[in-house]
Design an enzyme around this catalytic site. Structure first.
Site, PDB file in Angstrom:
ATOM      1  N   GLY A   1       0.631  -1.309  -0.024  1.00 16.72           N
ATOM      2  CA  GLY A   1      -0.039   0.035   0.006  1.00 16.72           C
ATOM      3  C   GLY A   1       0.881   1.136   0.018  1.00 16.72           C
ATOM      4  O   GLY A   1       0.256   2.497   0.340  1.00 16.72           O
TER       5      GLY A   1
ATOM      6  N   HIS B   1       4.906   2.553 -13.630  1.00 15.46           N
ATOM      7  CA  HIS B   1       4.515   1.720 -13.009  1.00 15.46           C
ATOM      8  C   HIS B   1       3.436   0.739 -13.732  1.00 15.46           C
ATOM      9  O   HIS B   1       2.193   1.464 -13.818  1.00 15.46           O
ATOM     10  CB  HIS B   1       3.542   2.202 -11.505  1.00 15.46           C
ATOM     11  CG  HIS B   1       3.025   1.022 -10.664  1.00 15.46           C
ATOM     12  ND1 HIS B   1       3.455   1.176  -9.145  1.00 15.46           N
ATOM     13  CD2 HIS B   1       2.821  -0.303 -10.864  1.00 15.46           C
ATOM     14  CE1 HIS B   1       3.076   0.198  -8.588  1.00 15.46           C
ATOM     15  NE2 HIS B   1       2.387  -0.690  -9.659  1.00 15.46           N
TER      16      HIS B   1
ATOM     17  N   GLU C   1       3.267  -6.625 -10.151  1.00 18.27           N
ATOM     18  CA  GLU C   1       3.477  -5.176 -10.523  1.00 18.27           C
ATOM     19  C   GLU C   1       4.997  -4.939 -10.732  1.00 18.27           C
ATOM     20  O   GLU C   1       6.127  -5.455 -10.352  1.00 18.27           O
ATOM     21  CB  GLU C   1       3.473  -4.395  -9.111  1.00 18.27           C
ATOM     22  CG  GLU C   1       1.726  -4.542  -8.337  1.00 18.27           C
ATOM     23  CD  GLU C   1       1.390  -3.590  -7.607  1.00 18.27           C
ATOM     24  OE1 GLU C   1       2.120  -2.234  -7.649  1.00 18.27           O
ATOM     25  OE2 GLU C   1       0.364  -3.569  -7.229  1.00 18.27           O
TER      26      GLU C   1
ATOM     27  N   ARG D   1      -4.218 -10.686  -3.977  1.00 21.19           N
ATOM     28  CA  ARG D   1      -5.708 -10.383  -3.954  1.00 21.19           C
ATOM     29  C   ARG D   1      -6.267  -9.486  -4.856  1.00 21.19           C
ATOM     30  O   ARG D   1      -5.508  -9.316  -5.744  1.00 21.19           O
ATOM     31  CB  ARG D   1      -5.617  -9.424  -2.346  1.00 21.19           C
ATOM     32  CG  ARG D   1      -4.738  -8.287  -2.627  1.00 21.19           C
ATOM     33  CD  ARG D   1      -4.576  -7.004  -1.718  1.00 21.19           C
ATOM     34  NE  ARG D   1      -3.750  -6.364  -1.682  1.00 21.19           N
ATOM     35  CZ  ARG D   1      -3.454  -5.248  -2.576  1.00 21.19           C
ATOM     36  NH1 ARG D   1      -4.449  -4.942  -3.468  1.00 21.19           N
ATOM     37  NH2 ARG D   1      -2.567  -4.310  -2.233  1.00 21.19           N
TER      38      ARG D   1
ATOM     39  N   ARG E   1      -9.356   7.606  -8.306  1.00 21.95           N
ATOM     40  CA  ARG E   1      -9.849   7.273  -6.706  1.00 21.95           C
ATOM     41  C   ARG E   1     -10.043   8.901  -6.046  1.00 21.95           C
ATOM     42  O   ARG E   1      -9.332   9.719  -6.024  1.00 21.95           O
ATOM     43  CB  ARG E   1      -8.619   6.810  -5.940  1.00 21.95           C
ATOM     44  CG  ARG E   1      -8.280   5.446  -6.483  1.00 21.95           C
ATOM     45  CD  ARG E   1      -7.207   4.980  -5.529  1.00 21.95           C
ATOM     46  NE  ARG E   1      -6.594   3.723  -6.102  1.00 21.95           N
ATOM     47  CZ  ARG E   1      -5.976   2.883  -5.493  1.00 21.95           C
ATOM     48  NH1 ARG E   1      -5.593   2.939  -4.170  1.00 21.95           N
ATOM     49  NH2 ARG E   1      -5.247   1.966  -6.282  1.00 21.95           N
TER      50      ARG E   1
END
Length: 477
Positions: free
Chosen positions: A164, A208, A275, A292, A338
């Site tokens: 995170g 990324h 990732e 997940r 977001r």
């Protein structure tokens, strides 16, 4: 197939999972803290169980309470969503011991990949490119200094149990390494209960890129394409899109095939994300594997038409994947933003408070995943995510224009509440974003510039609110 699923989470992801369960004809059980007793998923679910106080450690991280709720309600399976217990191998193992299916990979696989340093070694053995760095957890600051000298500065220190965007520190010279090592170690101990660190070379001006995979328990594994998640603040994502723009097809294929190869190497089952960091030279390296569902999974669903949660549930029930690689076709472009209850002008500090107005956008190909509504109080105990706006269009330019229009239609108001919407719209308008030449440094560049207009300080938070959100559990990214 089981008949009842307990959703061991809160907020928009709990509601999103419950909706797919309902479509599959499955009964749903929501668990909630005392702060979430009136939440959207509690109203939506077939049954709800209160499991503890607002603080996550007494509720959403309370394994005995969640297992007891599953047993009491007859739930045969638990979906953990993301964050909280979603990547906790102990939770998955306890579920299994109590005859409850954990909708996710096995405890053994999570244990292997949850240790970021050990996962680097495993994936290197499977032939995936990894950044030069330590071969395992660092034993001391002296070893960190020696390793950094070998791989070359800048370097990044990472928590072995991290996730995170937390538990990381970029170090640009030997002068600051020991201090950064001690501070990051202390932070990792406080947040994750594990102070082990590892070290990698830090890639400047990187992108990324992540690859979504789904695997069943019968040896089948497919990828659902890739996502670009380069718009980040403090290593936490703000805008994601699929497919990744300006990515050569040969490189896209290579990255996706590498992710599938890595998943097969460890016997992965369920949905997971590989990732990668993409260097300006075109070389890519594995950063980590998330065992997940990702926050940004909707953009993949929008371009492929595949319900990832549905596939998770089918796999957990022991069924084979309903799709083959040839069935996965990426069409058009999708962008997700977001919407956080944060004030970008004050370093993205959370702004808890009661919502007096909450109106979401509509129109063609606009999806809003949210749990918020007028009268809902944004508390200080959880992540500040209010909603995810997701759009689809035939091409990226139209998708970006549609997202800007959708963001302009949000109407969010409340005492002391600020959101990231204006900042997101400014980001979408940046020439480097429009041309898809941006990197993970874009937000740092924007925040270093003079603000376009001074934003007023938020009003005092509701009585009892600290104004600071508790650290979200590891795994949210």
């Amino acid at each position: 197939m089981f008949s009842t699923v307990l959703v061991a989470n809160r907020g928009e992801i709990a509601l999103r999972v419950a909706r797919t369960c309902r479509e599959l004809g499955l009964r749903t059980v929501a668990v909630h803290s005392t702060a979430d007793r009136d939440s959207a998923v509690v109203r939506f679910a077939d049954e709800a169980v209160q499991i503890g106080p607002p603080a996550a450690r007494g509720s959403y991280l309370n394994i005995p309470a969640i297992v007891e709720a599953a047993q009491r309600t007859g739930a045969q399976a638990v979906h953990p969503g993301y964050g909280f217990l979603s990547e906790d191998p102990d939770f998955a193992e306890i579920c299994e011991e109590n005859g409850i299916t954990f909708i996710g990979p096995s405890p053994e696989v999570m244990q292997q990949l949850g240790d970021k340093a050990a996962a680097r070694t495993l994936m290197a053995q499977a032939g995936l490119p990894v950044l030069p760095g330590s071969t395992g957890a660092l034993a001391s600051s002296a070893e960190a200094k020696e390793t950094a000298q070998q791989v070359g500065y800048p370097v990044i220190l990472k928590a072995v149990a991290g996730g995170g965007g937390r538990g990381m520190a970029v170090v640009r010279s030997a002068d600051g390494l020991v201090r950064a090592y001690n501070e990051t170690r202390a932070h990792a101990r406080a947040v994750f209960g594990d102070d082990r660190l590892y070290l990698e070379r830090y890639v400047e001006d990187a992108r990324h890129i992540e690859v979504q995979v789904i695997c069943d328990r019968h040896g089948a594994a497919v990828h659902l394409g890739e996502r670009d998640c380069s718009v980040q603040r403090r290593h936490q994502k703000l805008i994601e899109e699929s497919p990744a723009p300006n990515l050569p097809d040969s490189l896209r294929t290579e990255m996706c095939e590498a992710a599938v190869r890595g998943a097969k190497a460890v016997g992965y089952a369920g949905a997971g994300t590989f990732e990668f960091v993409l260097a300006p030279s075109g070389e890519f390296y594995l950063m980590e594997i998330n065992c997940r569902l990702q926050v940004e999974h909707p953009v993949t669903e929008m371009v492929t038409g595949i319900d990832i949660v549905r596939e998770q549930i089918l796999v957990a029930a022991g069924l084979p994947l309903s799709i083959r690689q040839s069935d996965v076709v990426v069409r058009g472009s999708s962008v997700e933003c977001r919407i956080n209850a944060e004030n970008p002008a004050r370093g993205f500090v959370p702004t808890p408070g009661p919502l007096t107005e909450f109106v979401t956008p509509g129109g063609p190909f606009v999806r809003v995943d949210t749990h918020a509504h007028p009268g809902w109080t944004i508390g200080p105990d959880y992540d500040s995510l209010l909603a995810k706006a997701v759009v689809w269009a035939p091409d990226r330019a139209q998708a970006v224009a549609r997202m800007d229009r959708a963001l302009s239609e949000f109407r969010i108001d409340g005492r002391g509440v600020r959101t990231t919407i204006d900042f997101l719209r400014r980001t979408l308008a940046r020439p480097e974003f429009r041309s898809a030449t941006h990197t993970t440094g874009l937000v740092d560049t924007m925040t270093a510039e003079p603000a376009p207009a001074a934003e007023p300080s938020p009003a005092p938070a509701p009585e009892g609110a600290s104004g600071r959100a508790e650290e979200a559990p590891a795994g949210v990214s």
